[in-house]
Design an enzyme around this catalytic site. Structure first.
Site, PDB file in Angstrom:
ATOM      1  CG  HIS A 108       0.733 -60.537  15.049  1.00 51.84           C
ATOM      2  ND1 HIS A 108      -0.290 -60.312  14.169  1.00 51.84           N
ATOM      3  CD2 HIS A 108       1.876 -60.427  14.312  1.00 51.84           C
ATOM      4  CE1 HIS A 108       0.193 -60.053  12.964  1.00 51.84           C
ATOM      5  NE2 HIS A 108       1.506 -60.126  13.034  1.00 51.84           N
ATOM      6  NE  ARG A 113      -0.219 -60.483   6.743  1.00 50.94           N
ATOM      7  CZ  ARG A 113       0.946 -60.031   7.206  1.00 50.94           C
ATOM      8  NH1 ARG A 113       1.568 -60.721   8.152  1.00 50.94           N
ATOM      9  NH2 ARG A 113       1.470 -58.918   6.741  1.00 50.94           N
ATOM     10  CD  GLU A 120      -3.436 -61.546  14.560  1.00 60.66           C
ATOM     11  OE1 GLU A 120      -3.003 -60.377  14.696  1.00 60.66           O
ATOM     12  OE2 GLU A 120      -2.765 -62.449  14.060  1.00 60.66           O
TER      13      GLU A 120
END
Length: 599
Positions: A335, A287, A316
């Site tokens: 990601h 994270r 993000e």
């Protein structure tokens, strides 16, 4: 809040009342019915059964792309509506016709969605791990179960972590960009070897342990930090469990696999970067928020951190002009941890199975919220539920960093007969308090025992029958953690366990015992525990330090062995004191040890 145990149903009128209460709180479409059925012959308790008629299929709305294998499984049981890229308004319009909703991370399942469902929505499935985009409180209030898919992407995330580790060590991304720009800079991109280097895996859960296995295969020495990691599982892989400070101080490489919780938010900050070996390299596929990104830039510029490889970020997508993203010693990916074809299919199947199971009325091990319960049960147990969770939170915070919590004993003192007090809810809330502060798992009555077992946490319960009024469900709750070291030595009882005990007074949870010391402090806000030499003026000295910082003291209690001997002072505070104020408290000559505990 987690669901409570089923009440004892002694009369037909109570049975009818519960049916009415359940139906009103969990409105069901016409295809469903509610029944109460005795659990066993002679047992006075009942279980609630929700069943669907055979001539109607539930409807599942799939709001984001899902793998075909998952869709096929859903279609065997339900009518499936695949409607992607819905606006919030369109989702609210559609949802009243749906029994289940499946989303990924791009769809926000807000309170408005649950309100618009008119009570028909029974389950929300999140195809992935994080559930930040689902309003859990609203889901619970509207009787909707929320499930996720936490295991299917484990291997994919671990493989991506290793890919970033090796790419960073050998400057693959930078060298690739250089060659494509027409350069040939062999001397500039000399890398480092992995063989013989120490990798610290921060968070030894499913992904972390898989990264460790692969790193061992690359010839690395692997250590790990995780308060709940089973020692036997670590030993089986050849991994040494260590404390947090030791892990970050000795590692050549850090691989982050911890959840984002209040305890881990920005845990890699200026203070902890300063403790690291100069030239450390960091990989993060967990994270983004666990790293203070501005502090990381400073550590990179100072040479404390030689390189970083990041798949996740606080925001993000990150800003295009981010100094971290543009840093020449940072490798980044968007990601991609779970982005393999196999993982996407696995997630689709896992979430489809969980949703179908929930619609069939089965209890899902991946449930992340609690079902609704009768109001009268929650009204009676509410203060004890709060007490149970807070005792768990206090106990786990007293454990020293390198100690793994494995054995917990809970003692309930009550004047009620054993069959008149089901402690499953209280055990679940103690488990919640023990696990949630350092985990991304949401613990409730549905998944508490499963979650504890998964983490190697053994919780035993003991009932103590005492004289008192049966109108009061409990007199006190005691939590003991065995075979651990404590950051506050006075919390260790005469028998060698960390021990905390509490009761409810006037509807408010109170801490009444720490180790062998009697105290009396309201469990509101946070607590400072101090072991001191019992002498005049101690309360005034500590109170003055807190008052200078405008920290409000809500409760203060002193428990002592004997006059002028050792004493434990428990101070309830509404705000968190600064590190400077806590240091000043610790510097008071008569104070032998202290600890700050967040509730």
């Amino acid at each position: 809040m987690a669901a409570s145990a089923s009440p004892t149903l002694r009369t037909p009128s109570l049975r009818t009342s519960l049916l009415s209460s359940f139906s009103s709180k969990l409105p069901l479409p016409s295809a469903f019915s509610v029944n109460l059925r005795p659990r066993s012959v002679g047992a006075p308790r009942f279980v609630v059964l929700v069943s669907a008629s055979l001539n109607a299929k539930p409807t599942v709305l799939v709001a984001e792309k899902l793998g075909e294998a998952g869709l096929d499984l859903l279609k065997e049981f339900a009518n499936v509506d695949c409607s992607y890229n819905l606006s919030p308004e369109e989702l609210c319009t559609k949802i009243s016709l749906c029994d289940a909703l499946i989303v990924r991370s791009g769809t926000k399942v807000s309170r408005e969605v649950f309100e618009s469902s008119g009570g028909r929505l029974k389950v929300v499935g999140r195809a992935g791990v994080g559930i930040d985009n689902v309003d859990l409180a609203a889901a619970t209030e509207h009787g909707c179960l929320v499930v996720n898919a936490p295991t299917a992407n484990t291997v994919a995330a671990a493989e991506h972590g290793i890919a970033l580790l090796t790419a960073m060590a050998r400057n693959v991304a930078q060298a690739d960009a250089s060659v494509k720009a027409g350069k040939w800079q062999r001397n500039k991109y000399v890398g480092v070897s992995l063989v013989g280097k120490t990798l610290a895996v921060m968070g030894f859960g499913k992904v972390g342990s898989e990264v460790a296995r692969r790193a061992k295969g690359l010839g690395m020495h692997v250590i790990a930090h995780d308060p709940y990691a089973p020692a036997d599982r670590a030993r089986a892989i050849g991994v040494e469990l260590v404390g947090f400070d030791e892990a970050i101080a000795t590692a050549d490489f850090l691989s982050l696999h911890m959840p984002l919780t209040p305890a881990t938010s920005k845990i890699l900050n200026d203070e902890n970067f300063a403790k690291m070996k100069k030239g450390v390299r960091i990989v993060n596929v967990a994270r983004g928020g666990v790293i203070d990104e501005e502090a990381l830039v400073r550590a990179l510029d100072a040479g404390i951190v030689a390189q970083a490889a990041l798949d996740v970020f606080t925001v993000e997508p990150p800003p295009k002009d981010s100094k971290l993203i543009q840093h020449e010693n940072v490798t980044v990916t968007p990601h991609l941890g779970a982005s393999t074809m196999e993982a996407q299919e696995g997630v689709a199947v896992e979430i489809a199975e969980a949703v179908v199971g929930a619609l069939k009325g089965e209890l899902a091990a991946t449930a992340v919220n609690a079902p609704m319960v009768p109001a009268e049960v929650l009204t009676e147990l509410k203060p004890f539920v709060e007490l149970a969770e807070k005792l768990g939170r206090l106990a786990v915070q007293l454990v020293a960093g390198g100690s793994g919590v494995k054995t917990v004993k809970v003692t309930y003192a009550s004047s009620r007969a054993p069959d008149d007090l089901d402690t499953r809810l209280l055990r679940a809330m103690i488990t919640k308090g023990l696990i949630e502060p350092i985990s991304s798992v949401f613990v409730n009555l549905v998944n508490a025992d499963f979650t504890a077992k998964q983490r190697g946490l053994r919780i035993t319960e003991e009932r103590v029958i005492i004289d008192g009024s049966p109108e009061k469900p409990l007199e006190y709750i005691q939590v003991q953690i065995a075979n651990v070291e404590s950051k506050f030595a006075s919390a260790i009882s005469d028998s060698g366990e960390i021990k905390v005990e509490g009761l409810v007074k006037d509807g408010v949870p109170h801490l009444t015992k720490v180790g062998s010391f009697e105290v009396d402090v309201s469990l509101e806000g946070s607590i400072i525990l101090c072991r001191q030499v019992d002498q005049p003026g101690m309360i005034g000295k500590v109170g003055s330090i807190l008052g200078e910082e405008n920290v409000n003291v809500s409760f203060m209690s002193v428990g002592r062995i004997a006059p002028r001997k050792q004493a434990v002072m428990a101070i309830g505070v509404d705000e968190q004191p600064s590190k400077e104020s806590l240091k000043r408290i610790g510097d008071v000559p008569a104070i032998e040890e202290f600890v700050f505990l967040k509730l």
